[in-house]
Design a protein around this motif. Structure first.
Motif, PDB file in Angstrom:
ATOM      1  N   SER A 103     -35.302-105.288  35.954  1.00 34.20           N
ATOM      2  CA  SER A 103     -34.465-104.489  36.841  1.00 34.20           C
ATOM      3  C   SER A 103     -33.983-105.403  37.958  1.00 34.20           C
ATOM      4  O   SER A 103     -34.499-106.507  38.143  1.00 34.20           O
ATOM      5  CB  SER A 103     -35.245-103.305  37.436  1.00 34.20           C
ATOM      6  OG  SER A 103     -36.211-103.759  38.381  1.00 34.20           O
ATOM      7  N   LEU A 104     -32.988-104.955  38.697  1.00 36.05           N
ATOM      8  CA  LEU A 104     -32.598-105.605  39.937  1.00 36.05           C
ATOM      9  C   LEU A 104     -32.891-104.595  41.036  1.00 36.05           C
ATOM     10  O   LEU A 104     -32.159-103.626  41.209  1.00 36.05           O
ATOM     11  CB  LEU A 104     -31.122-105.997  39.927  1.00 36.05           C
ATOM     12  CG  LEU A 104     -30.739-107.024  40.995  1.00 36.05           C
ATOM     13  CD1 LEU A 104     -31.245-108.410  40.593  1.00 36.05           C
ATOM     14  CD2 LEU A 104     -29.239-107.078  41.206  1.00 36.05           C
ATOM     15  N   PRO A 115     -39.424-107.768  51.638  1.00 33.67           N
ATOM     16  CA  PRO A 115     -38.809-108.965  52.210  1.00 33.67           C
ATOM     17  C   PRO A 115     -39.343-110.260  51.628  1.00 33.67           C
ATOM     18  O   PRO A 115     -38.694-111.309  51.721  1.00 33.67           O
ATOM     19  CB  PRO A 115     -39.158-108.857  53.701  1.00 33.67           C
ATOM     20  CG  PRO A 115     -40.425-108.045  53.728  1.00 33.67           C
ATOM     21  CD  PRO A 115     -40.284-107.055  52.613  1.00 33.67           C
ATOM     22  N   HIS A 116     -40.522-110.193  51.022  1.00 35.12           N
ATOM     23  CA  HIS A 116     -41.209-111.382  50.519  1.00 35.12           C
ATOM     24  C   HIS A 116     -40.921-111.665  49.057  1.00 35.12           C
ATOM     25  O   HIS A 116     -41.401-112.661  48.515  1.00 35.12           O
ATOM     26  CB  HIS A 116     -42.723-111.192  50.679  1.00 35.12           C
ATOM     27  CG  HIS A 116     -43.240-109.951  49.985  1.00 35.12           C
ATOM     28  ND1 HIS A 116     -42.862-108.686  50.369  1.00 35.12           N
ATOM     29  CD2 HIS A 116     -44.084-109.787  48.939  1.00 35.12           C
ATOM     30  CE1 HIS A 116     -43.453-107.794  49.595  1.00 35.12           C
ATOM     31  NE2 HIS A 116     -44.192-108.449  48.710  1.00 35.12           N
ATOM     32  N   SER A 117     -40.159-110.781  48.422  1.00 38.06           N
ATOM     33  CA  SER A 117     -40.022-110.815  46.966  1.00 38.06           C
ATOM     34  C   SER A 117     -38.554-110.849  46.546  1.00 38.06           C
ATOM     35  O   SER A 117     -37.702-110.276  47.226  1.00 38.06           O
ATOM     36  CB  SER A 117     -40.673-109.565  46.345  1.00 38.06           C
ATOM     37  OG  SER A 117     -41.974-109.356  46.849  1.00 38.06           O
ATOM     38  N   PRO A 118     -38.241-111.463  45.416  1.00 42.29           N
ATOM     39  CA  PRO A 118     -36.859-111.481  44.932  1.00 42.29           C
ATOM     40  C   PRO A 118     -36.462-110.147  44.298  1.00 42.29           C
ATOM     41  O   PRO A 118     -37.303-109.425  43.766  1.00 42.29           O
ATOM     42  CB  PRO A 118     -36.863-112.594  43.883  1.00 42.29           C
ATOM     43  CG  PRO A 118     -38.271-112.614  43.371  1.00 42.29           C
ATOM     44  CD  PRO A 118     -39.135-112.266  44.551  1.00 42.29           C
ATOM     45  N   LEU A 119     -35.174-109.846  44.362  1.00 40.23           N
ATOM     46  CA  LEU A 119     -34.665-108.621  43.742  1.00 40.23           C
ATOM     47  C   LEU A 119     -34.906-108.634  42.235  1.00 40.23           C
ATOM     48  O   LEU A 119     -35.067-107.584  41.611  1.00 40.23           O
ATOM     49  CB  LEU A 119     -33.170-108.473  44.032  1.00 40.23           C
ATOM     50  CG  LEU A 119     -32.773-108.333  45.508  1.00 40.23           C
ATOM     51  CD1 LEU A 119     -31.249-108.385  45.650  1.00 40.23           C
ATOM     52  CD2 LEU A 119     -33.324-107.037  46.091  1.00 40.23           C
ATOM     53  N   TYR A 167     -37.732-111.554  36.138  1.00 41.35           N
ATOM     54  CA  TYR A 167     -38.412-112.840  35.979  1.00 41.35           C
ATOM     55  C   TYR A 167     -39.804-112.675  35.357  1.00 41.35           C
ATOM     56  O   TYR A 167     -40.258-113.543  34.607  1.00 41.35           O
ATOM     57  CB  TYR A 167     -38.499-113.561  37.313  1.00 41.35           C
ATOM     58  CG  TYR A 167     -37.140-113.916  37.876  1.00 41.35           C
ATOM     59  CD1 TYR A 167     -36.215-114.622  37.117  1.00 41.35           C
ATOM     60  CD2 TYR A 167     -36.773-113.520  39.157  1.00 41.35           C
ATOM     61  CE1 TYR A 167     -34.963-114.929  37.622  1.00 41.35           C
ATOM     62  CE2 TYR A 167     -35.520-113.825  39.670  1.00 41.35           C
ATOM     63  CZ  TYR A 167     -34.622-114.527  38.898  1.00 41.35           C
ATOM     64  OH  TYR A 167     -33.376-114.826  39.401  1.00 41.35           O
ATOM     65  N   LEU A 168     -40.468-111.559  35.657  1.00 44.91           N
ATOM     66  CA  LEU A 168     -41.755-111.303  35.026  1.00 44.91           C
ATOM     67  C   LEU A 168     -41.582-111.059  33.527  1.00 44.91           C
ATOM     68  O   LEU A 168     -42.332-111.582  32.703  1.00 44.91           O
ATOM     69  CB  LEU A 168     -42.436-110.102  35.681  1.00 44.91           C
ATOM     70  CG  LEU A 168     -43.086-110.374  37.040  1.00 44.91           C
ATOM     71  CD1 LEU A 168     -43.377-109.067  37.762  1.00 44.91           C
ATOM     72  CD2 LEU A 168     -44.367-111.180  36.877  1.00 44.91           C
ATOM     73  N   ALA A 169     -40.585-110.249  33.159  1.00 39.32           N
ATOM     74  CA  ALA A 169     -40.343-109.971  31.741  1.00 39.32           C
ATOM     75  C   ALA A 169     -39.978-111.246  30.991  1.00 39.32           C
ATOM     76  O   ALA A 169     -40.510-111.528  29.907  1.00 39.32           O
ATOM     77  CB  ALA A 169     -39.236-108.921  31.598  1.00 39.32           C
ATOM     78  N   ALA A 200     -47.239-117.175  39.997  1.00 36.67           N
ATOM     79  CA  ALA A 200     -47.723-118.088  38.952  1.00 36.67           C
ATOM     80  C   ALA A 200     -46.595-118.508  38.017  1.00 36.67           C
ATOM     81  O   ALA A 200     -46.575-119.643  37.532  1.00 36.67           O
ATOM     82  CB  ALA A 200     -48.845-117.421  38.159  1.00 36.67           C
ATOM     83  N   LEU A 201     -45.656-117.594  37.767  1.00 35.10           N
ATOM     84  CA  LEU A 201     -44.555-117.886  36.860  1.00 35.10           C
ATOM     85  C   LEU A 201     -43.399-118.592  37.554  1.00 35.10           C
ATOM     86  O   LEU A 201     -42.774-119.484  36.981  1.00 35.10           O
ATOM     87  CB  LEU A 201     -44.050-116.583  36.214  1.00 35.10           C
ATOM     88  CG  LEU A 201     -45.069-115.778  35.408  1.00 35.10           C
ATOM     89  CD1 LEU A 201     -44.445-114.486  34.916  1.00 35.10           C
ATOM     90  CD2 LEU A 201     -45.602-116.591  34.225  1.00 35.10           C
ATOM     91  N   ARG A 202     -43.111-118.162  38.785  1.00 33.18           N
ATOM     92  CA  ARG A 202     -42.023-118.734  39.574  1.00 33.18           C
ATOM     93  C   ARG A 202     -42.474-118.908  41.019  1.00 33.18           C
ATOM     94  O   ARG A 202     -42.138-118.105  41.890  1.00 33.18           O
ATOM     95  CB  ARG A 202     -40.784-117.825  39.504  1.00 33.18           C
ATOM     96  CG  ARG A 202     -40.065-117.789  38.173  1.00 33.18           C
ATOM     97  CD  ARG A 202     -39.377-119.109  37.857  1.00 33.18           C
ATOM     98  NE  ARG A 202     -38.469-119.533  38.917  1.00 33.18           N
ATOM     99  CZ  ARG A 202     -37.183-119.182  38.973  1.00 33.18           C
ATOM    100  NH1 ARG A 202     -36.675-118.408  38.024  1.00 33.18           N
ATOM    101  NH2 ARG A 202     -36.409-119.619  39.948  1.00 33.18           N
ATOM    102  N   PRO A 203     -43.251-119.935  41.307  1.00 30.33           N
ATOM    103  CA  PRO A 203     -43.795-120.116  42.657  1.00 30.33           C
ATOM    104  C   PRO A 203     -42.739-120.281  43.733  1.00 30.33           C
ATOM    105  O   PRO A 203     -43.013-120.073  44.916  1.00 30.33           O
ATOM    106  CB  PRO A 203     -44.670-121.369  42.524  1.00 30.33           C
ATOM    107  CG  PRO A 203     -44.183-122.064  41.304  1.00 30.33           C
ATOM    108  CD  PRO A 203     -43.698-120.990  40.383  1.00 30.33           C
TER     109      PRO A 203
END
Length: 254
Positions: A27-28, A33-37, A42-44, A173-176
């Motif tokens: 999803s987008l 504030p600490h996390s990407p849209l 990116y997790l999927a 862990a996946l995208r630090p």
């Protein structure tokens, strides 16, 4: 093997060599504030890339947009798709994969709002493709709920929740490069669970909520690496078991 990189001249052969297809769902959506849209996207994608290549997956491009709940739709950056539109789109994608000759499909989900639509679409597609088999995997269910707290990664919380330490540690862990908690970022402690048993609570404005929730100062790379490894191992075991059961069924039918 990535479906989007298969050349047209090779499609029939390479699709025939795949044991199953993988469709990641994201999803987008605002995650704080600490996390990407694109947290769910990116997790999927990240966990799709961690599927054991020896299982012979054909990984399709992730679905980036989805129906988002009312509680995040007013926050900046969230794009929500009308649910009937999303459902029809998803059903068409899955039907198209079946028409390509691949009728074992893993639906690898990273967005809570996709669960109902993914299952309904799979039910409708299997009405037309009787040999089709869909395995719906929600990545966050591939590790015990209370394990990080018991192991001492989280203090006083399981970390679960939208934009919370469990989800964002896994993404770290996946995208630090994409997770950034600052000292001034507010922690939003979620309310205590109503029951130890599974339940669904839908609220327009939950307690302990501002487009995200959780004790986000507990987000860490170490925790995320443990979560990602646990999810990856359990996910691959589940897929292998599913494929094995399918092979036994087909052998019995022949």
């Amino acid at each position: 093997m990535l479906a989007g990189e298969v050349h047209g001249r090779d499609a029939k052969k390479q699709f025939g060599e795949a044991a199953f297809a993988v469709v990641p769902f994201g999803s987008l959506e605002y995650h704080g504030p600490h996390s990407p849209l694109g947290t769910d996207l990116y997790l999927a994608q990240g966990f799709a890339q961690r599927i054991d290549p020896s299982l012979k997956p054909l990984i399709y491009p992730a679905v980036p947009y989805s129906a988002c709940p009312g509680k995040t739709s007013s926050y900046p950056g969230t794009i929500t798709i009308d649910l009937p539109v999303f459902h029809r789109y998803l059903e068409a994608v899955l039907d198209g994969i079946c028409r390509c000759g691949i009728q074992r499909i893993v639906l690898l989900n990273a967005h809570d709002g996709n669960m109902g639509a993914a299952r309904t679409a799979a039910e409708q597609v299997t009405a037309r493709w009787k040999d089709a088999s869909f395995l719906l995997i929600n990545w966050w269910q591939m590790a015990a709920v209370d394990a990080p707290e018991k192991l001492g990664f989280f203090q006083g919380t399981t970390g679960r929740g939208h934009g919370g330490p469990y989800e964002m540690s896994a993404l770290k862990a996946l995208r630090p490069d994409l997770v950034e908690v600052r000292k001034g970022d507010r922690e939003l402690t979620p309310p205590d669970a109503l029951s130890e048993l599974p339940y669904v609570l839908v609220e327009g404005t939950p307690r302990g909520w501002d487009g995200y929730t959780g004790n986000i100062q507990q987000i860490s790379l170490e925790t995320g690496e443990w979560i990602a490894a646990e999810v990856t191992a359990n996910m691959n075991r589940l897929i292998a078991s599913w494929l094995s059961s399918q092979d036994i069924t087909e052998s019995g039918d022949s």
